[in-house]
Design a protein around this motif. Sequence first.
Motif, mmCIF file in Angstrom:
data_model
loop_
_atom_site.group_PDB
_atom_site.id
_atom_site.type_symbol
_atom_site.label_atom_id
_atom_site.label_comp_id
_atom_site.label_asym_id
_atom_site.label_seq_id
_atom_site.Cartn_x
_atom_site.Cartn_y
_atom_site.Cartn_z
ATOM 1 N N ARG A 78 1.339 -2.140 9.665
ATOM 2 C CA ARG A 78 1.257 -0.681 9.651
ATOM 3 C C ARG A 78 2.568 -0.070 10.138
ATOM 4 O O ARG A 78 3.386 -0.734 10.797
ATOM 5 N N GLU A 82 -2.507 -6.969 8.714
ATOM 6 C CA GLU A 82 -2.317 -5.600 8.221
ATOM 7 C C GLU A 82 -1.085 -5.040 8.912
ATOM 8 O O GLU A 82 -1.107 -4.755 10.117
ATOM 9 N N HIS A 98 0.810 -1.227 0.000
ATOM 10 C CA HIS A 98 0.000 0.000 0.000
ATOM 11 C C HIS A 98 0.842 1.276 0.000
ATOM 12 O O HIS A 98 0.325 2.342 0.343
ATOM 13 N N GLY A 125 0.931 4.545 11.843
ATOM 14 C CA GLY A 125 -0.374 3.910 11.662
ATOM 15 C C GLY A 125 -0.774 3.702 10.221
ATOM 16 O O GLY A 125 -1.802 3.053 9.959
ATOM 17 N N ASP A 126 0.003 4.226 9.260
ATOM 18 C CA ASP A 126 -0.342 4.020 7.840
ATOM 19 C C ASP A 126 -0.228 2.542 7.481
ATOM 20 O O ASP A 126 0.706 1.850 7.899
ATOM 21 N N LEU A 127 -1.201 2.053 6.669
ATOM 22 C CA LEU A 127 -1.193 0.658 6.230
ATOM 23 C C LEU A 127 -0.151 0.489 5.130
ATOM 24 O O LEU A 127 -0.161 1.210 4.126
ATOM 25 N N THR A 184 -0.536 -6.009 3.387
ATOM 26 C CA THR A 184 -1.659 -6.843 3.807
ATOM 27 C C THR A 184 -1.365 -8.290 3.433
ATOM 28 O O THR A 184 -1.097 -8.595 2.266
#
Length: 403
Positions: free
Chosen positions: A189, A187, A92, A102-104, A107
């Motif tokens: 992050r 996920e 991502h 906290g940004d993704l 995945t």
Amino acid sequence: MVRIARIRHDSLAAPSRRTVLSKWLAAAALALASSFALPAAQAQEAPPAPVVTVAKPLVRDIVEDDEFVGRFEAVDEVSLRSRVGGYLDQVHFQDGTLVKQGDLLFTIDQRPFKAALSQAQAQVDSAKTLVEFSKMQFERAETLSRDGNIPVSTLDDRRREHLAAQAQLDGAEAALANASLNLEFTEIRAPFSGRVDRRLVSPGNLVQADQTVLTTIVSIDPIDFYFDIDERAYFAYARDARERGGVMQEGAGGIDVVVRVADRSEAVFNGKLDFAENRLDEATGTMRVRARFDNKDGVLQPGMFGRINVPGSLPHPGVLLPDDAIGADQNRRIVFVVDEAGLVSAKPVRTGPRIDGYRVIREGLTGEETVVVNGLVRVRPGVTVKPEMTTLPPKAETEEQTQ
């Protein structure tokens, strides 16, 4: 010579003619001798005194700086790994971009983990039903036991079944929490804000839990600079820190420092000392010290080398001279001093660091001397020169060129 050959050597010649001839020959010989002696006399004349530029050293209160070479390092750095295993599904971010906490970023394929979560949820529901049923059975047995309709052993069995059902529910809820956590771990992050490196794994590849490195992230602002000092420097800094009311291991009271990088056209960077290790390395006899710098524009990068200037003394009167005024005599430094008569003499000096483009003279000069600052190639001890006095500016004009 022809005329002389024609003279008659007659004993009856008049004495006046012989006298005139002798005087003429003497005059000719004297003129010939003078013509050969004139260039030699001119060559023996003393050459004019060489012209040199002299000045008084600058004398003012200074704080001597010590220079060390070190490297920038990120305050925070992490190698991202997945806490669960599986096949990488999506990436991502773009390589090399700035990310926020906290940004993704990645995945993992979530389908197996969603199925495991559903299964754990079903087990919780089943355990809850069993708890409710065992509770009803226990309450009924408790009522019948009070009336004496069932033995006490049956009541104990119902209590045991109810407690076992409650424990089974607790285990099912723990499995549900673990399945939910594993699904969350799919996920990956950003743990903090910084600049992300390129992706090291492409979608579709198998990721091993806690082993496969997906990418790295380093913080940018602020940034740390690490350098090593020797034991002698440590004692000096620790002494000055105590006089300032600070402790060396805590940054010596936040001493202001300056760092210069390889690009000389770039301005210097100002920061503060904030940490020193709690012991000296036994192998090298050095201690690692850290300074912290603001880096809002992101110019400074982790791994970059730099030269740091640290105040190495308290303010004290100092004598300053340009480097061009300092010569070398084998293994010592000298300056050429001119007296009132223009006579040159050499004085050995001990030099220190550079301040405002000048070199600190720690020993050898008082500041009252007249020193040759330009034209050292034309002077030597014992030579008389023609001095031209000049005044040194507060800062050397060539400071930026020499940094």
